[in-house]
Write a protein that holds these residues in place. Sequence first.
Motif, mmCIF file in Angstrom:
data_model
loop_
_atom_site.group_PDB
_atom_site.id
_atom_site.type_symbol
_atom_site.label_atom_id
_atom_site.label_comp_id
_atom_site.label_asym_id
_atom_site.label_seq_id
_atom_site.Cartn_x
_atom_site.Cartn_y
_atom_site.Cartn_z
ATOM 1 N N LEU A 69 0.848 -0.996 -0.006
ATOM 2 C CA LEU A 69 0.191 -0.101 0.151
ATOM 3 C C LEU A 69 0.884 1.159 -0.009
ATOM 4 O O LEU A 69 1.824 1.201 0.656
ATOM 5 C CB LEU A 69 -0.748 0.031 1.281
ATOM 6 C CG LEU A 69 -2.074 -1.083 1.235
ATOM 7 C CD1 LEU A 69 -2.834 -0.789 2.597
ATOM 8 C CD2 LEU A 69 -3.076 -0.622 0.121
ATOM 9 N N GLY A 70 0.380 2.223 -0.754
ATOM 10 C CA GLY A 70 1.178 3.672 -0.706
ATOM 11 C C GLY A 70 0.828 4.335 0.665
ATOM 12 O O GLY A 70 -0.390 4.145 1.287
ATOM 13 N N LEU A 71 1.579 5.345 0.744
ATOM 14 C CA LEU A 71 1.349 5.863 2.003
ATOM 15 C C LEU A 71 -0.103 6.740 2.015
ATOM 16 O O LEU A 71 -0.544 6.956 3.367
ATOM 17 C CB LEU A 71 2.428 7.011 2.239
ATOM 18 C CG LEU A 71 3.983 6.628 2.337
ATOM 19 C CD1 LEU A 71 4.986 7.607 2.682
ATOM 20 C CD2 LEU A 71 4.151 5.577 3.644
ATOM 21 N N ARG A 75 -2.763 6.231 4.954
ATOM 22 C CA ARG A 75 -3.244 7.355 5.684
ATOM 23 C C ARG A 75 -4.818 7.132 6.088
ATOM 24 O O ARG A 75 -5.552 7.303 6.772
ATOM 25 C CB ARG A 75 -2.981 8.551 5.243
ATOM 26 C CG ARG A 75 -3.424 9.791 6.107
ATOM 27 C CD ARG A 75 -3.380 10.906 5.345
ATOM 28 N NE ARG A 75 -2.132 11.379 4.931
ATOM 29 C CZ ARG A 75 -1.145 11.849 5.384
ATOM 30 N NH1 ARG A 75 -1.380 12.442 6.551
ATOM 31 N NH2 ARG A 75 0.115 12.164 4.686
ATOM 32 N N ALA A 76 -5.454 6.648 4.597
ATOM 33 C CA ALA A 76 -6.726 6.743 4.473
ATOM 34 C C ALA A 76 -7.338 5.403 5.217
ATOM 35 O O ALA A 76 -8.413 5.539 6.055
ATOM 36 C CB ALA A 76 -7.419 6.510 2.818
ATOM 37 N N VAL A 77 -6.524 4.367 4.995
ATOM 38 C CA VAL A 77 -6.902 3.292 6.057
ATOM 39 C C VAL A 77 -6.923 3.410 7.597
ATOM 40 O O VAL A 77 -7.756 2.978 8.133
ATOM 41 C CB VAL A 77 -6.178 1.986 5.622
ATOM 42 C CG1 VAL A 77 -6.302 0.813 6.507
ATOM 43 C CG2 VAL A 77 -6.605 1.702 4.093
ATOM 44 N N LEU A 78 -5.970 4.178 7.901
ATOM 45 C CA LEU A 78 -5.905 4.457 9.431
ATOM 46 C C LEU A 78 -6.926 5.476 9.718
ATOM 47 O O LEU A 78 -7.264 5.459 11.145
ATOM 48 C CB LEU A 78 -4.420 4.815 9.632
ATOM 49 C CG LEU A 78 -3.529 3.737 9.355
ATOM 50 C CD1 LEU A 78 -2.155 4.311 9.808
ATOM 51 C CD2 LEU A 78 -3.692 2.591 10.277
ATOM 52 N N ASP A 79 -7.206 6.348 9.071
ATOM 53 C CA ASP A 79 -7.777 7.653 9.727
ATOM 54 C C ASP A 79 -9.173 8.038 9.184
ATOM 55 O O ASP A 79 -9.969 8.448 9.805
ATOM 56 C CB ASP A 79 -6.905 8.916 9.276
ATOM 57 C CG ASP A 79 -5.568 8.846 9.791
ATOM 58 O OD1 ASP A 79 -5.348 8.186 10.889
ATOM 59 O OD2 ASP A 79 -4.512 9.528 9.159
ATOM 60 N N ASP A 80 -9.595 7.203 7.947
ATOM 61 C CA ASP A 80 -10.720 7.561 7.311
ATOM 62 C C ASP A 80 -11.657 6.271 7.841
ATOM 63 O O ASP A 80 -11.728 5.226 7.169
ATOM 64 C CB ASP A 80 -10.772 7.603 5.645
ATOM 65 C CG ASP A 80 -12.030 8.219 5.106
ATOM 66 O OD1 ASP A 80 -13.095 8.001 5.930
ATOM 67 O OD2 ASP A 80 -11.778 8.551 3.874
ATOM 68 N N SER A 81 -12.708 6.731 8.577
ATOM 69 C CA SER A 81 -13.718 5.852 8.920
ATOM 70 C C SER A 81 -14.609 5.128 7.914
ATOM 71 O O SER A 81 -15.365 3.919 8.123
ATOM 72 C CB SER A 81 -14.593 6.063 10.036
ATOM 73 O OG SER A 81 -15.394 7.354 9.728
#
Length: 269
Positions: A69-71, A75-81
């Motif tokens: 996965l790209g950065l 970020r989306a996976v970690l922060d976007d519900s």
Amino acid sequence: MSSPAPSDADGLTVGQVSARLGVTVRALHHWDEIGLARPSLRTVAGYRLYTATDLERLHRIVVYRETGLGLDRIRAVLDDSAVDVPGALRAQRAQVAERIERLQGLGAGLDRMIEAHERGLLLTAGQQATVFGPGWDPDWPTRAREAYGDTTQWQQYAERSASRDVDDWQTVADAVAELDRALADAMDAGVEPGAPEADRLVERHREVFSSFFPLTRPMQVCLARRYEADPGFAAHYDGIRNGLAAWFRRIVDAAARAHGIDPDTATWE
């Protein structure tokens, strides 16, 4: 007096996190700069310190990065519900499977290339007899490898051989056989060295021979010389037509002279 190193409870330094997670300090600094993973604490001197919560996020980043996965996606996976994490991982899994398939194909190609460099001809003895005729010597590739294995031409031959199957070699063998018949017919018809038809046959020989490796005009002169002098080659050509080996050398020499090449001084280059 220097201050004691911080404990896990106090926070971990960049160097400690780098060693623990197996990522570079530079990567940690970059992730901090782009806001992907910022340390929550700072020492009095301004040094970064990562808490246990920070370390857990970093660990997830490392895991997701290893999946490819790209950065931005991480970020989306970690922060976007709203992100479908299982769906994102399945999509990444599909891409990984495609890369694995491509790499397996590359590995198989490399295996064939290695075998071609070592064996020359990737056909069984039976396949060789079918393609090249019952008079073919299946030990020829081994002897050729011993004699020419350290040459550029053998490497070029091996690279072509690695990509060929039985049908491909049959096409090559048919082209060689058709050329041999055309040479014999031209000699029977009294075609003289230097005549347009003779020169066309010389060019055709170079084209057909490119199935094995590129053949320059000086190299062709050397090869024609060997056709006449080597008992094995001479027997092959003179078996098609008596005197064909010598006639072929003459038409090659004449074509070479027409291109400014002295057959008597031509070298394999």
